[in-house]
Design an enzyme around this catalytic site. Structure first.
Site, PDB file in Angstrom:
ATOM      1  NE  ARG A 199     -75.998 -66.021-113.948  1.00  0.00           N
ATOM      2  CZ  ARG A 199     -75.393 -66.290-115.102  1.00  0.00           C
ATOM      3  NH1 ARG A 199     -75.577 -65.518-116.149  1.00  0.00           N
ATOM      4  NH2 ARG A 199     -74.606 -67.346-115.220  1.00  0.00           N
ATOM      5  CG  HIS A 241     -79.898 -65.980-119.648  1.00  0.00           C
ATOM      6  ND1 HIS A 241     -79.928 -66.133-118.284  1.00  0.00           N
ATOM      7  CD2 HIS A 241     -78.570 -65.993-119.985  1.00  0.00           C
ATOM      8  CE1 HIS A 241     -78.699 -66.252-117.808  1.00  0.00           C
ATOM      9  NE2 HIS A 241     -77.847 -66.174-118.833  1.00  0.00           N
TER      10      HIS A 241
HETATM   11  N1  LIG Z   1     -76.283 -63.287-120.363  1.00  0.00           N
HETATM   12  C1  LIG Z   1     -75.453 -64.227-120.728  1.00  0.00           C
HETATM   13  O1  LIG Z   1     -75.685 -64.950-121.710  1.00  0.00           O
HETATM   14  C2  LIG Z   1     -74.175 -64.423-119.954  1.00  0.00           C
HETATM   15  C3  LIG Z   1     -73.174 -65.252-120.507  1.00  0.00           C
HETATM   16  C4  LIG Z   1     -71.984 -65.386-119.827  1.00  0.00           C
HETATM   17  C5  LIG Z   1     -71.775 -64.715-118.610  1.00  0.00           C
HETATM   18  N2  LIG Z   1     -72.757 -63.922-118.102  1.00  0.00           N
HETATM   19  C6  LIG Z   1     -72.532 -63.203-116.845  1.00  0.00           C
HETATM   20  O2  LIG Z   1     -71.412 -62.340-116.983  1.00  0.00           O
HETATM   21  C7  LIG Z   1     -70.696 -62.341-115.745  1.00  0.00           C
HETATM   22  C8  LIG Z   1     -69.275 -61.826-115.952  1.00  0.00           C
HETATM   23  O3  LIG Z   1     -68.503 -62.819-116.641  1.00  0.00           O
HETATM   24  P1  LIG Z   1     -66.904 -62.678-116.763  1.00  0.00           P
HETATM   25  O4  LIG Z   1     -66.417 -63.915-117.406  1.00  0.00           O
HETATM   26  O5  LIG Z   1     -66.528 -61.373-117.368  1.00  0.00           O
HETATM   27  O6  LIG Z   1     -66.495 -62.660-115.208  1.00  0.00           O
HETATM   28  P2  LIG Z   1     -65.092 -62.244-114.571  1.00  0.00           P
HETATM   29  O7  LIG Z   1     -63.995 -62.419-115.546  1.00  0.00           O
HETATM   30  O8  LIG Z   1     -65.022 -62.932-113.250  1.00  0.00           O
HETATM   31  O9  LIG Z   1     -65.252 -60.665-114.329  1.00  0.00           O
HETATM   32  C9  LIG Z   1     -66.066 -60.135-113.354  1.00  0.00           C
HETATM   33  C10 LIG Z   1     -65.782 -58.643-113.242  1.00  0.00           C
HETATM   34  O10 LIG Z   1     -66.676 -58.075-112.275  1.00  0.00           O
HETATM   35  C11 LIG Z   1     -65.911 -57.369-111.313  1.00  0.00           C
HETATM   36  N3  LIG Z   1     -66.574 -57.404-110.005  1.00  0.00           N
HETATM   37  C12 LIG Z   1     -66.988 -58.488-109.307  1.00  0.00           C
HETATM   38  N4  LIG Z   1     -67.512 -58.105-108.129  1.00  0.00           N
HETATM   39  C13 LIG Z   1     -67.416 -56.769-108.080  1.00  0.00           C
HETATM   40  C14 LIG Z   1     -67.762 -55.792-107.112  1.00  0.00           C
HETATM   41  N5  LIG Z   1     -68.313 -56.125-105.944  1.00  0.00           N
HETATM   42  N6  LIG Z   1     -67.509 -54.492-107.389  1.00  0.00           N
HETATM   43  C15 LIG Z   1     -66.934 -54.136-108.572  1.00  0.00           C
HETATM   44  N7  LIG Z   1     -66.573 -55.016-109.529  1.00  0.00           N
HETATM   45  C16 LIG Z   1     -66.818 -56.309-109.286  1.00  0.00           C
HETATM   46  C17 LIG Z   1     -64.573 -58.081-111.263  1.00  0.00           C
HETATM   47  O11 LIG Z   1     -63.597 -57.234-110.682  1.00  0.00           O
HETATM   48  P3  LIG Z   1     -62.042 -57.717-110.594  1.00  0.00           P
HETATM   49  O12 LIG Z   1     -61.542 -57.671-112.022  1.00  0.00           O
HETATM   50  O13 LIG Z   1     -61.419 -56.703-109.743  1.00  0.00           O
HETATM   51  O14 LIG Z   1     -62.069 -59.105-110.038  1.00  0.00           O
HETATM   52  C18 LIG Z   1     -64.365 -58.361-112.742  1.00  0.00           C
HETATM   53  O15 LIG Z   1     -63.835 -57.233-113.384  1.00  0.00           O
HETATM   54  C19 LIG Z   1     -70.818 -63.787-115.277  1.00  0.00           C
HETATM   55  O16 LIG Z   1     -70.628 -63.895-113.869  1.00  0.00           O
HETATM   56  C20 LIG Z   1     -72.231 -64.159-115.695  1.00  0.00           C
HETATM   57  O17 LIG Z   1     -73.130 -63.924-114.627  1.00  0.00           O
HETATM   58  C21 LIG Z   1     -73.951 -63.773-118.757  1.00  0.00           C
END
Ligand SMILES: NC(=O)c1ccc[n+]([C@@H]2O[C@H](COP(=O)([O-])OP(=O)(O)OC[C@H]3O[C@@H](n4cnc5c(N)ncnc54)[C@H](OP(=O)(O)O)[C@@H]3O)[C@@H](O)[C@H]2O)c1
Length: 321
Positions: free
Chosen positions: A236, A284
């Site tokens: 983001r 994006h």
């Molecule tokens: N650009 C685009 O088109 C697009 C598309 C889709 C998503 N996204 C972005 O990608 C993000 C990730 O998606 P996802 O499905 O992979 O999410 P997810 O499965 O919830 O994974 C988030 C990861 O970040 C880690 N994390 C969160 N807070 C943290 C912190 N304070 N310190 C260290 N690690 C932290 C989590 O740790 P834990 O494993 O320990 O919980 C987890 O490994 C979304 O939230 C979204 O903003 C962007």
């Protein structure tokens, strides 16, 4: 049709978020209940049991007294978390193979682009210069992935298969075959020191806002064949300090950046990001949500929920993701 209705709150924007497109899909997969595209359709707020949403206005969801579940139509829930009136019902986010695969494509594309010196090769072509540079192997490059969740873990494995050294950083401890896993604030510095290309796939939360800043970039590895480290952010825009990115690209703290997300989207016409020679910019679209896939995912979850089963990928409001 006496089942609770589904409110669809998609207010347009880019082509992918055309409300009509989403409505058609939801009507197909939820044919046994009313699908109300709001605002517009006449409705009784009490009939709404489910809401499928993308960036609804603050307070919009609070109008439904019998709401049971909110389905966010994307992976990131930061926009919803910012709504203090969000009803206290389960909030489900998207975690499906199609979206994960699209993000892995983006990450692999941009890691390879920097690793294989594509910006240099394209400018050589434009100038008709036959000037190959030394090319190092993938095994000489360490890619560090911030966020080892649904998206980060998949991208990590794809990069590993291509021969890169891959590490990852998450909040809780992880064990992933072939990936060096770091976790928590105490291990962040060691993770950064091992990273030549930094890929950010973190959610935007109060803990991660502006985490991509000069202090963090300065801890990355400078001894790879690429020289200065590279940043790839597809998480983001709020994760990045944009003034720091520009200053770090200009003074060599960063060698290049691929940015898919920005603090303010769409990016303003006068943003320096558009024309910066060291930036590869995308609007994006690293991983679009596919209306077919996601509407089926939501319909499956509603069916399971109504049969007494558990919802999947429910957001933890205390963590914010
Ligand atoms: N650009 C685009 O088109 C697009 C598309 C889709 C998503 N996204 C972005 O990608 C993000 C990730 O998606 P996802 O499905 O992979 O999410 P997810 O499965 O919830 O994974 C988030 C990861 O970040 C880690 N994390 C969160 N807070 C943290 C912190 N304070 N310190 C260290 N690690 C932290 C989590 O740790 P834990 O494993 O320990 O919980 C987890 O490994 C979304 O939230 C979204 O903003 C962007």
């Amino acid at each position: 049709m006496n089942k609770g209705a589904l409110a669809l709150l998609v207010h347009g924007g880019t082509e992918n978020w055309s409300p009509e497109r989403w409505k058609r899909r939801f009507e197909e997969v939820c044919s046994d209940r009313r699908v109300l595209q709001l605002p517009g359709a006449p409705f009784d707020p009490a009939e709404i049991h489910y809401a499928a949403v993308w960036k609804p206005a603050a307070g919009e969801l609070a109008a439904f007294p019998n709401l049971r579940v909110i389905f966010n139509l994307g992976a990131g829930v930061d926009a919803l978390m910012a709504d203090s009136s969000l009803p206290k019902v389960p909030l489900v986010r998207v975690a499906v193979g199609d979206l994960t695969q699209r993000m892995t494509e983006y990450v692999v594309l941009h890691v390879l682009m920097h690793h294989r010196q594509e910006p240099y090769l394209r400018s050589s072509q434009r100038e008709k210069r036959w000037a190959p540079k030394f090319q190092w192997p993938a095994s000489a490059i360490s890619v560090g992935i911030m966020g080892l969740g649904t998206l980060g873990a998949n991208a990590a494995q794809a990069l590993r298969q291509l021969g890169f050294r891959v590490s990852g950083w998450s909040r809780s401890r992880k064990v992933i075959d072939g990936i060096d896993c770091f976790h928590g604030a105490a291990q962040l510095e060691a993770f950064l020191q091992a990273s030549d290309i930094l890929v950010c796939l973190l959610p935007l939360t109060r803990d991660t806002r502006h985490i991509l800043n000069r202090g963090l970039f300065a801890k990355l590895n400078y001894s790879s064949p690429m020289g200065a480290p590279v940043l790839i952010n597809a998480g983001r825009g709020g994760l990045q300090n944009e003034a720091d990115i520009l200053a770090c690209l200009d003074d060599g703290t960063l060698g290049a950046a691929s940015l898919d997300v920005f603090a303010n989207e769409p990016l303003a016409a006068n943003s320096p990001f558009w024309t910066h020679p060291k930036i590869v910019l995308t609007p994006h679209n690293a991983a679009d949500t596919d209306a077919d896939e996601i509407s089926k995912y939501v319909a499956r979850q509603i069916e399971r929920f109504e049969a007494g089963g558990a919802l999947e990928n429910v957001v933890d409001p205390t963590r914010g993701y």
